[in-house]
Motif scaffolding. Sequence first.
Motif, PDB file in Angstrom:
ATOM      1  N   HIS A  65      12.566  -6.205   0.733  1.00  0.00           N
ATOM      2  CA  HIS A  65      11.496  -6.796  -0.071  1.00  0.00           C
ATOM      3  C   HIS A  65      12.047  -7.014  -1.475  1.00  0.00           C
ATOM      4  O   HIS A  65      13.198  -6.654  -1.744  1.00  0.00           O
ATOM      5  N   HIS A  67      11.269  -5.701  -4.473  1.00  0.00           N
ATOM      6  CA  HIS A  67      11.251  -4.643  -5.492  1.00  0.00           C
ATOM      7  C   HIS A  67      12.654  -4.351  -6.026  1.00  0.00           C
ATOM      8  O   HIS A  67      13.616  -4.266  -5.265  1.00  0.00           O
ATOM      9  N   CYS A 190      11.315   0.248   2.225  1.00  0.00           N
ATOM     10  CA  CYS A 190      10.215   1.111   1.752  1.00  0.00           C
ATOM     11  C   CYS A 190       9.150   1.291   2.837  1.00  0.00           C
ATOM     12  O   CYS A 190       8.294   2.156   2.711  1.00  0.00           O
ATOM     13  N   HIS A 192       6.540  -0.527   3.300  1.00  0.00           N
ATOM     14  CA  HIS A 192       5.269  -0.617   2.591  1.00  0.00           C
ATOM     15  C   HIS A 192       4.084  -0.901   3.510  1.00  0.00           C
ATOM     16  O   HIS A 192       2.950  -0.548   3.194  1.00  0.00           O
TER      17      HIS A 192
HETATM   18 FE   LIG Z   1       9.168  -0.959  -2.645  1.00  0.00          FE
END
Ligand SMILES: [Fe+2]
Length: 278
Positions: A65, A67, A190, A192
Amino acid sequence: MTIKLTTLAENTANYGCLGEWGLSILVEADGKRILLDTGLTNTVLHNAAFLRVPLTGVDCIVLSHGHKDHTGGLKNALAATGPAEIIAHPDIWKQRYSIRRGTARKRNISLPYTRVRLEQLGAKFRLSREPVRITDNILTSGEVPLVTDFEAIDETLYVEENGKYIQDTIPDDLSLIINTRKGLILILGCGHHGIINIIRHAQNITGNEKIYAIIGGIHLFRASAERIEKTVNELKKIGIVKLLGVSHCTGFAASMQLAQAFPDIFFLNYAGDAINLR
Ligand SMILES: [Fe+2]
Ligand SMILES: [Fe+2]
């Protein structure tokens, strides 16, 4: 198939390696070398050099992603790999913030480089919302639908759109899936969208129900006790055959409960850890 997973960036580091908030895992399988994420700054380079893991010859970089703690090291990583294909979701450049209610702290956690800058450094983008097949047995998840009733996106994460901060749905959140005869190996950035949603999606797109191993970030460090409990119970029902190595944003409470639920296969996956699976 022999599969080697070397963690090159993680919050905590093993002997000789450096730690930083972020994640990067080198996946070697099916004749390919795939770098999932690049950490926040330059620990990938330090740790790869210390571990004598050459980054030249990496076939592609997958971004879980946008981030920054997964993409901030991209410039350094590209310098080491040379021109490389980058597989990611088209939304990785959204302007993103971490804002905690009741505090004045607003942190910009966006991907810190433009597409043009990265292309100048040798990036060849392959952007897709759908799963991308890297080899016969390795694919990205593409977008992960939210199907469980207890997994939601971390509510401290926002995107800026037209001057307003709105809750980030992180559509670009993807995982790497290795489909083996023994079951699926899931490598998460992550996670998410929630580990159970990711498992359900991976099972759907591969037709393989068994989970052989899970490695990486299971984003539960700010989750409620109820969500952690439901996640752990669901994971116990699904079952994991071989390994559960959690990293990064999993958090202490979830890690502790996962360790208790999977005592024989659980470990904390740090920078410098190298795992061989077959
Ligand atoms: Fe993240
Ligand atoms: Fe992260």
